[in-house]
Scaffold this motif. Structure first.
Motif, PDB file in Angstrom:
ATOM      1  N   THR A   1       0.671  -1.043   0.014  1.00  0.00           N
ATOM      2  CA  THR A   1      -0.084  -0.038   0.014  1.00  0.00           C
ATOM      3  C   THR A   1       0.848   1.139  -0.090  1.00  0.00           C
ATOM      4  OG1 THR A   1      -0.241   0.074   2.355  1.00  0.00           O
ATOM      5  CG2 THR A   1      -2.105  -1.013   0.953  1.00  0.00           C
ATOM      6  N   LEU A   2       0.057   2.357  -0.879  1.00  0.00           N
ATOM      7  CA  LEU A   2       0.886   3.505  -0.561  1.00  0.00           C
ATOM      8  C   LEU A   2      -0.206   4.372   0.330  1.00  0.00           C
ATOM      9  CD1 LEU A   2       1.918   4.397  -4.349  1.00  0.00           C
ATOM     10  CD2 LEU A   2       3.554   4.418  -2.134  1.00  0.00           C
ATOM     11  N   THR A   3       0.064   5.166   1.353  1.00  0.00           N
ATOM     12  CA  THR A   3      -1.048   5.885   2.179  1.00  0.00           C
ATOM     13  C   THR A   3      -0.428   7.439   2.166  1.00  0.00           C
ATOM     14  OG1 THR A   3      -1.206   3.759   3.331  1.00  0.00           O
ATOM     15  CG2 THR A   3      -2.112   5.815   4.471  1.00  0.00           C
ATOM     16  N   THR A   4      -1.419   8.159   1.985  1.00  0.00           N
ATOM     17  CA  THR A   4      -1.070   9.659   2.144  1.00  0.00           C
ATOM     18  C   THR A   4      -2.287  10.231   2.711  1.00  0.00           C
ATOM     19  OG1 THR A   4      -0.428  11.749   1.102  1.00  0.00           O
ATOM     20  CG2 THR A   4      -1.924  10.206  -0.222  1.00  0.00           C
ATOM     21  N   ASP A   5      -2.009  11.258   3.619  1.00  0.00           N
ATOM     22  CA  ASP A   5      -3.032  12.194   4.395  1.00  0.00           C
ATOM     23  C   ASP A   5      -3.378  13.398   3.204  1.00  0.00           C
ATOM     24  OD1 ASP A   5      -3.606  10.633   6.463  1.00  0.00           O
ATOM     25  OD2 ASP A   5      -1.798  11.179   7.529  1.00  0.00           O
ATOM     26  N   LEU A   6      -4.588  13.665   2.851  1.00  0.00           N
ATOM     27  CA  LEU A   6      -4.512  14.603   2.197  1.00  0.00           C
ATOM     28  C   LEU A   6      -5.318  15.973   2.917  1.00  0.00           C
ATOM     29  CD1 LEU A   6      -6.259  13.362  -1.073  1.00  0.00           C
ATOM     30  CD2 LEU A   6      -4.132  13.723  -0.566  1.00  0.00           C
ATOM     31  N   GLY A   7      -5.435  15.598   4.179  1.00  0.00           N
ATOM     32  CA  GLY A   7      -6.080  16.589   5.034  1.00  0.00           C
ATOM     33  C   GLY A   7      -7.546  16.910   4.713  1.00  0.00           C
ATOM     34  N   ASP A   8      -8.123  18.202   4.719  1.00  0.00           N
ATOM     35  CA  ASP A   8      -9.682  18.342   4.432  1.00  0.00           C
ATOM     36  C   ASP A   8      -9.823  18.850   2.832  1.00  0.00           C
ATOM     37  OD1 ASP A   8      -9.614  18.245   7.213  1.00  0.00           O
ATOM     38  OD2 ASP A   8      -9.731  20.324   7.442  1.00  0.00           O
ATOM     39  N   ILE A   9     -10.817  18.489   2.375  1.00  0.00           N
ATOM     40  CA  ILE A   9     -11.173  18.726   1.117  1.00  0.00           C
ATOM     41  C   ILE A   9     -12.401  19.387   1.048  1.00  0.00           C
ATOM     42  CG2 ILE A   9     -11.641  18.079  -1.455  1.00  0.00           C
ATOM     43  CD1 ILE A   9      -9.866  15.468  -0.666  1.00  0.00           C
ATOM     44  N   ALA A  10     -12.467  20.645   0.715  1.00  0.00           N
ATOM     45  CA  ALA A  10     -13.832  21.443   0.579  1.00  0.00           C
ATOM     46  C   ALA A  10     -14.848  21.017  -0.455  1.00  0.00           C
ATOM     47  CB  ALA A  10     -13.479  22.819   0.094  1.00  0.00           C
ATOM     48  N   ARG A  11     -16.147  21.154  -0.183  1.00  0.00           N
ATOM     49  CA  ARG A  11     -16.969  20.803  -0.907  1.00  0.00           C
ATOM     50  C   ARG A  11     -16.968  21.457  -2.400  1.00  0.00           C
ATOM     51  NH1 ARG A  11     -21.923  24.206  -1.217  1.00  0.00           N
ATOM     52  NH2 ARG A  11     -23.365  23.236  -2.658  1.00  0.00           N
ATOM     53  N   ASP A  12     -17.255  20.576  -3.440  1.00  0.00           N
ATOM     54  CA  ASP A  12     -17.102  21.000  -4.920  1.00  0.00           C
ATOM     55  C   ASP A  12     -15.406  21.259  -5.242  1.00  0.00           C
ATOM     56  OD1 ASP A  12     -17.947  21.262  -7.515  1.00  0.00           O
ATOM     57  OD2 ASP A  12     -18.530  23.360  -7.211  1.00  0.00           O
ATOM     58  N   ALA A  13     -14.572  20.372  -4.443  1.00  0.00           N
ATOM     59  CA  ALA A  13     -13.315  20.471  -4.658  1.00  0.00           C
ATOM     60  C   ALA A  13     -12.820  19.105  -5.088  1.00  0.00           C
ATOM     61  CB  ALA A  13     -12.533  21.090  -3.670  1.00  0.00           C
ATOM     62  N   THR A  14     -11.553  18.954  -5.688  1.00  0.00           N
ATOM     63  CA  THR A  14     -10.728  17.918  -6.168  1.00  0.00           C
ATOM     64  C   THR A  14      -9.294  17.964  -5.983  1.00  0.00           C
ATOM     65  OG1 THR A  14     -12.407  17.232  -8.062  1.00  0.00           O
ATOM     66  CG2 THR A  14     -10.490  16.346  -8.038  1.00  0.00           C
ATOM     67  N   LEU A  15      -8.602  16.930  -5.439  1.00  0.00           N
ATOM     68  CA  LEU A  15      -7.075  17.112  -5.306  1.00  0.00           C
ATOM     69  C   LEU A  15      -6.613  15.743  -6.265  1.00  0.00           C
ATOM     70  CD1 LEU A  15      -6.621  17.586  -1.392  1.00  0.00           C
ATOM     71  CD2 LEU A  15      -6.495  19.036  -3.307  1.00  0.00           C
ATOM     72  N   THR A  16      -5.800  16.133  -7.003  1.00  0.00           N
ATOM     73  CA  THR A  16      -5.295  15.006  -8.077  1.00  0.00           C
ATOM     74  C   THR A  16      -3.950  14.860  -7.843  1.00  0.00           C
ATOM     75  OG1 THR A  16      -6.997  15.635  -9.456  1.00  0.00           O
ATOM     76  CG2 THR A  16      -5.125  14.362 -10.512  1.00  0.00           C
ATOM     77  N   TYR A  17      -3.121  13.695  -7.810  1.00  0.00           N
ATOM     78  CA  TYR A  17      -1.869  13.312  -7.606  1.00  0.00           C
ATOM     79  C   TYR A  17      -1.592  12.079  -8.578  1.00  0.00           C
ATOM     80  CZ  TYR A  17      -2.043  16.312  -3.669  1.00  0.00           C
ATOM     81  OH  TYR A  17      -2.071  17.540  -3.080  1.00  0.00           O
ATOM     82  N   GLU A  18      -0.274  12.277  -8.856  1.00  0.00           N
ATOM     83  CA  GLU A  18       0.296  11.051  -9.765  1.00  0.00           C
ATOM     84  C   GLU A  18       1.389  10.583  -9.076  1.00  0.00           C
ATOM     85  OE1 GLU A  18       0.994  12.575 -13.737  1.00  0.00           O
ATOM     86  OE2 GLU A  18      -1.015  12.971 -14.090  1.00  0.00           O
ATOM     87  N   TYR A  19       1.658   9.295  -9.302  1.00  0.00           N
ATOM     88  CA  TYR A  19       3.098   8.488  -8.866  1.00  0.00           C
ATOM     89  C   TYR A  19       3.509   7.455  -9.948  1.00  0.00           C
ATOM     90  CZ  TYR A  19       0.342   4.622  -7.399  1.00  0.00           C
ATOM     91  OH  TYR A  19      -0.535   3.453  -7.369  1.00  0.00           O
TER      92      TYR A  19
END
Length: 186
Positions: A87-105
């Motif tokens: 597994t890869l595990t990461t904490d993104l914290g808080d995500i607001a309504r109508d928001a997207t966080l995108t990551y690549e590895y």
């Protein structure tokens, strides 16, 4: 919501590199009820990596168990690699309504993976309904998302030669094409 894709074509040869993208999204409304939703708090993403793939650093070097894997995205983050749990595990914290966080590895495909193999990579997230630690908060699991990477046969090496060293008008040219099949895996 979680989304997962292979960047570019979802095909790679054994021994090649591939890039995965995952996104955590909080929609403006619940699609089932059409009711506005709040943000997601304390979002923790866990990506289950198939045994035939190894996360790599920005130079393409395999990442050691317990080490950080660089994630490209904004804001910059890393994920912790657990080789035994895959597994890869990461904490993104808080995500607001109508928001997207995108990551690549990036990963490297093991050299012994047979052509035609389909590798399914799955990602999911846990989050809470309220910020901080509040007795009334609820913890949720997001629906998981998956991406499939197909392993292709290695391409043959193709070389071209010509009988002409210097070309002149109306001079015939003979080309020879040689295809060398890739070595077979043991």
């Amino acid at each position: 919501d979680m989304m997962k894709t292979v960047v570019g074509l979802p095909v790679a040869a054994a021994g090649a590199f591939a890039t995965y993208r995952f996104a955590a999204n909080v929609p403006p409304v619940d699609p089932a009820t059409d009711v506005p939703v709040a943000g997601a708090y304390g979002v923790r993403v866990t990506d289950l990596v198939p045994a035939e793939l190894t996360p790599v650093d920005s130079d393409g070097t395999p990442v050691a168990d317990g080490a950080s894997v660089p994630l490209s995205g904004t804001p910059a983050r890393t994920a912790m690699w657990d080789a035994s749990a895959r597994t890869l595990t990461t904490d993104l914290g808080d995500i607001a309504r109508d928001a997207t966080l995108t990551y690549e590895y990036r990963v490297r495909v093991a050299s012994a993976v047979a052509p035609g193999t389909a590798l399914t990579n799955t990602v999911g997230a846990k989050f809470s309904s309220l910020p901080g630690t509040v007795p009334e908060e609820r913890e949720y699991d997001s629906p998981t998302a998956a991406a499939v990477l197909s392993i292709a046969a290695a391409a043959p090496a193709i070389t071209t030669t010509s009988t002409v060293v210097k070309y002149g008008p109306a001079q015939p040219i003979t080309y020879t094409f040689t295809a060398t099949p890739p070595a077979r895996a043991a």
